[in-house]
Design a protein around this motif. Structure first.
Motif, PDB file in Angstrom:
ATOM      1  N   MET A 165     -28.764 -17.769 -19.647  1.00  0.00           N
ATOM      2  CA  MET A 165     -30.219 -17.961 -19.538  1.00  0.00           C
ATOM      3  C   MET A 165     -30.932 -16.617 -19.385  1.00  0.00           C
ATOM      4  O   MET A 165     -31.950 -16.367 -20.026  1.00  0.00           O
ATOM      5  N   VAL A 166     -30.381 -15.756 -18.529  1.00  0.00           N
ATOM      6  CA  VAL A 166     -30.960 -14.431 -18.291  1.00  0.00           C
ATOM      7  C   VAL A 166     -30.935 -13.601 -19.567  1.00  0.00           C
ATOM      8  O   VAL A 166     -31.944 -12.991 -19.954  1.00  0.00           O
ATOM      9  N   ASN A 167     -29.787 -13.594 -20.229  1.00  0.00           N
ATOM     10  CA  ASN A 167     -29.653 -12.795 -21.446  1.00  0.00           C
ATOM     11  C   ASN A 167     -30.601 -13.264 -22.552  1.00  0.00           C
ATOM     12  O   ASN A 167     -31.226 -12.443 -23.237  1.00  0.00           O
ATOM     13  N   ASP A 168     -30.703 -14.571 -22.706  1.00  0.00           N
ATOM     14  CA  ASP A 168     -31.590 -15.134 -23.735  1.00  0.00           C
ATOM     15  C   ASP A 168     -33.046 -14.793 -23.435  1.00  0.00           C
ATOM     16  O   ASP A 168     -33.818 -14.443 -24.345  1.00  0.00           O
ATOM     17  N   GLY A 174     -38.042  -9.390 -23.183  1.00  0.00           N
ATOM     18  CA  GLY A 174     -37.888  -7.989 -22.804  1.00  0.00           C
ATOM     19  C   GLY A 174     -37.617  -7.753 -21.331  1.00  0.00           C
ATOM     20  O   GLY A 174     -37.392  -6.623 -20.907  1.00  0.00           O
ATOM     21  N   GLY A 175     -37.638  -8.815 -20.534  1.00  0.00           N
ATOM     22  CA  GLY A 175     -37.386  -8.682 -19.097  1.00  0.00           C
ATOM     23  C   GLY A 175     -37.563 -10.009 -18.394  1.00  0.00           C
ATOM     24  O   GLY A 175     -37.868 -11.023 -19.028  1.00  0.00           O
ATOM     25  N   LEU A 176     -37.372 -10.003 -17.091  1.00  0.00           N
ATOM     26  CA  LEU A 176     -37.507 -11.223 -16.304  1.00  0.00           C
ATOM     27  C   LEU A 176     -38.829 -11.200 -15.545  1.00  0.00           C
ATOM     28  O   LEU A 176     -39.169 -10.205 -14.920  1.00  0.00           O
ATOM     29  N   ASP A 177     -39.552 -12.292 -15.602  1.00  0.00           N
ATOM     30  CA  ASP A 177     -40.832 -12.384 -14.906  1.00  0.00           C
ATOM     31  C   ASP A 177     -40.756 -13.464 -13.818  1.00  0.00           C
ATOM     32  O   ASP A 177     -39.767 -14.182 -13.714  1.00  0.00           O
ATOM     33  N   PRO A 178     -41.804 -13.573 -12.990  1.00  0.00           N
ATOM     34  CA  PRO A 178     -41.795 -14.568 -11.905  1.00  0.00           C
ATOM     35  C   PRO A 178     -41.553 -15.997 -12.377  1.00  0.00           C
ATOM     36  O   PRO A 178     -40.896 -16.776 -11.686  1.00  0.00           O
ATOM     37  N   GLN A 179     -42.078 -16.348 -13.573  1.00  0.00           N
ATOM     38  CA  GLN A 179     -41.879 -17.702 -14.085  1.00  0.00           C
ATOM     39  C   GLN A 179     -40.413 -17.986 -14.342  1.00  0.00           C
ATOM     40  O   GLN A 179     -39.887 -19.048 -13.988  1.00  0.00           O
ATOM     41  N   PHE A 180     -39.715 -16.998 -14.944  1.00  0.00           N
ATOM     42  CA  PHE A 180     -38.293 -17.205 -15.195  1.00  0.00           C
ATOM     43  C   PHE A 180     -37.524 -17.334 -13.884  1.00  0.00           C
ATOM     44  O   PHE A 180     -36.627 -18.164 -13.761  1.00  0.00           O
ATOM     45  N   GLN A 185     -34.299 -20.652 -10.142  1.00  0.00           N
ATOM     46  CA  GLN A 185     -34.092 -21.333  -8.858  1.00  0.00           C
ATOM     47  C   GLN A 185     -33.976 -22.844  -9.065  1.00  0.00           C
ATOM     48  O   GLN A 185     -33.131 -23.504  -8.439  1.00  0.00           O
ATOM     49  N   LEU A 186     -34.799 -23.379  -9.958  1.00  0.00           N
ATOM     50  CA  LEU A 186     -34.745 -24.817 -10.247  1.00  0.00           C
ATOM     51  C   LEU A 186     -33.405 -25.187 -10.880  1.00  0.00           C
ATOM     52  O   LEU A 186     -32.836 -26.241 -10.588  1.00  0.00           O
ATOM     53  N   TRP A 187     -32.907 -24.291 -11.749  1.00  0.00           N
ATOM     54  CA  TRP A 187     -31.607 -24.552 -12.378  1.00  0.00           C
ATOM     55  C   TRP A 187     -30.504 -24.606 -11.320  1.00  0.00           C
ATOM     56  O   TRP A 187     -29.660 -25.513 -11.336  1.00  0.00           O
ATOM     57  N   TYR A 188     -30.499 -23.648 -10.395  1.00  0.00           N
ATOM     58  CA  TYR A 188     -29.503 -23.650  -9.323  1.00  0.00           C
ATOM     59  C   TYR A 188     -29.560 -24.966  -8.543  1.00  0.00           C
ATOM     60  O   TYR A 188     -28.522 -25.554  -8.218  1.00  0.00           O
ATOM     61  N   ASN A 189     -30.764 -25.425  -8.253  1.00  0.00           N
ATOM     62  CA  ASN A 189     -30.914 -26.656  -7.467  1.00  0.00           C
ATOM     63  C   ASN A 189     -30.389 -27.879  -8.215  1.00  0.00           C
ATOM     64  O   ASN A 189     -29.807 -28.787  -7.618  1.00  0.00           O
TER      65      ASN A 189
END
Length: 204
Positions: A165-168, A174-180, A185-189
């Motif tokens: 998910m992070v790589n995609d 181009g990077g990770l933002d607050p929305q991602f 966190q929702l995915w972990y849950n």
């Protein structure tokens, strides 16, 4: 040259284990520092303390609700092991707060798995031997064979699905933002530790 490198890594691991924490000891440390408005690590800030507070709650919640799949549990329980799981972590790390409770549950299934948590900032040489794409990403699990005194595998900083998910997302945005980060966190849950358990099952 290879043997020298292996010996030095083993030495760093042995040093890390000497100043490591049990899972409960690590949680106690995070909680005690929070009482003073601090986090683990060499850098201190209000933001890091806030992250630690969130993670403290997350770990407590996972400890109460987490359940390991029966088929996975059976394999872990019956495996013939004599290993130490050395995990590089810090209290402010969100991924660690989701991962560590799962590692603790899995380690508790087999007396041959000794879970030890070491602080990244206090074990720089060890961390430098287990970088992810050149970065000090945590949590990082080092699987150490106690009899052979050598590393047999490593894992982290995220479960396989989360890593993809992070790589995609990075490739697209181009990077990770607050929305991602919120989506992660929702995915972990929703995943409830299943992917972590499956990943580590493959490394037994």
């Amino acid at each position: 040259m290879k043997n020298t490198t292996l010996k030095s890594v083993s030495a760093y691991i042995e040093e890390g284990i000497k100043k490591s924490y049990t899972y409960q000891g690590y949680k106690d440390l995070v909680s005690s520092l929070l009482a003073d408005g601090k986090s683990t690590g060499h850098e201190q800030s209000e933001a890091l303390a806030n992250y630690s507070m969130l993670n403290d709650r997350r770990m407590k919640r996972w400890d109460k609700t987490l359940k390991i799949n029966e088929s996975v549990s059976n394999v872990f329980s019956n495996a013939d092991l004599d290993i130490t799981w050395v995990v590089l972590s810090e209290g402010w790390c969100g991924d660690a707060a989701h991962v560590l409770p799962v590692l603790n549950k899995l380690a508790g299934l087999n007396k041959g798995i000794d879970l030890k948590i070491v602080l990244r900032d206090d074990n720089e040489e060890l961390m430098n031997n287990f970088l992810t794409n050149g970065g000090k990403s945590i949590p990082k699990l080092i699987i150490y064979d106690n009899k052979k005194q050598e590393v047999v595998n490593s894992w982290g900083p995220r479960p396989s699905v989360a890593t993809q998910m992070v790589n995609d997302y990075k490739e697209k945005h181009g990077g990770l933002d607050p929305q991602f980060k919120e989506d992660l966190q929702l995915w972990y849950n929703k995943d409830k530790g299943a992917t972590i358990a499956e990943d580590l099952l493959k490394l037994l």
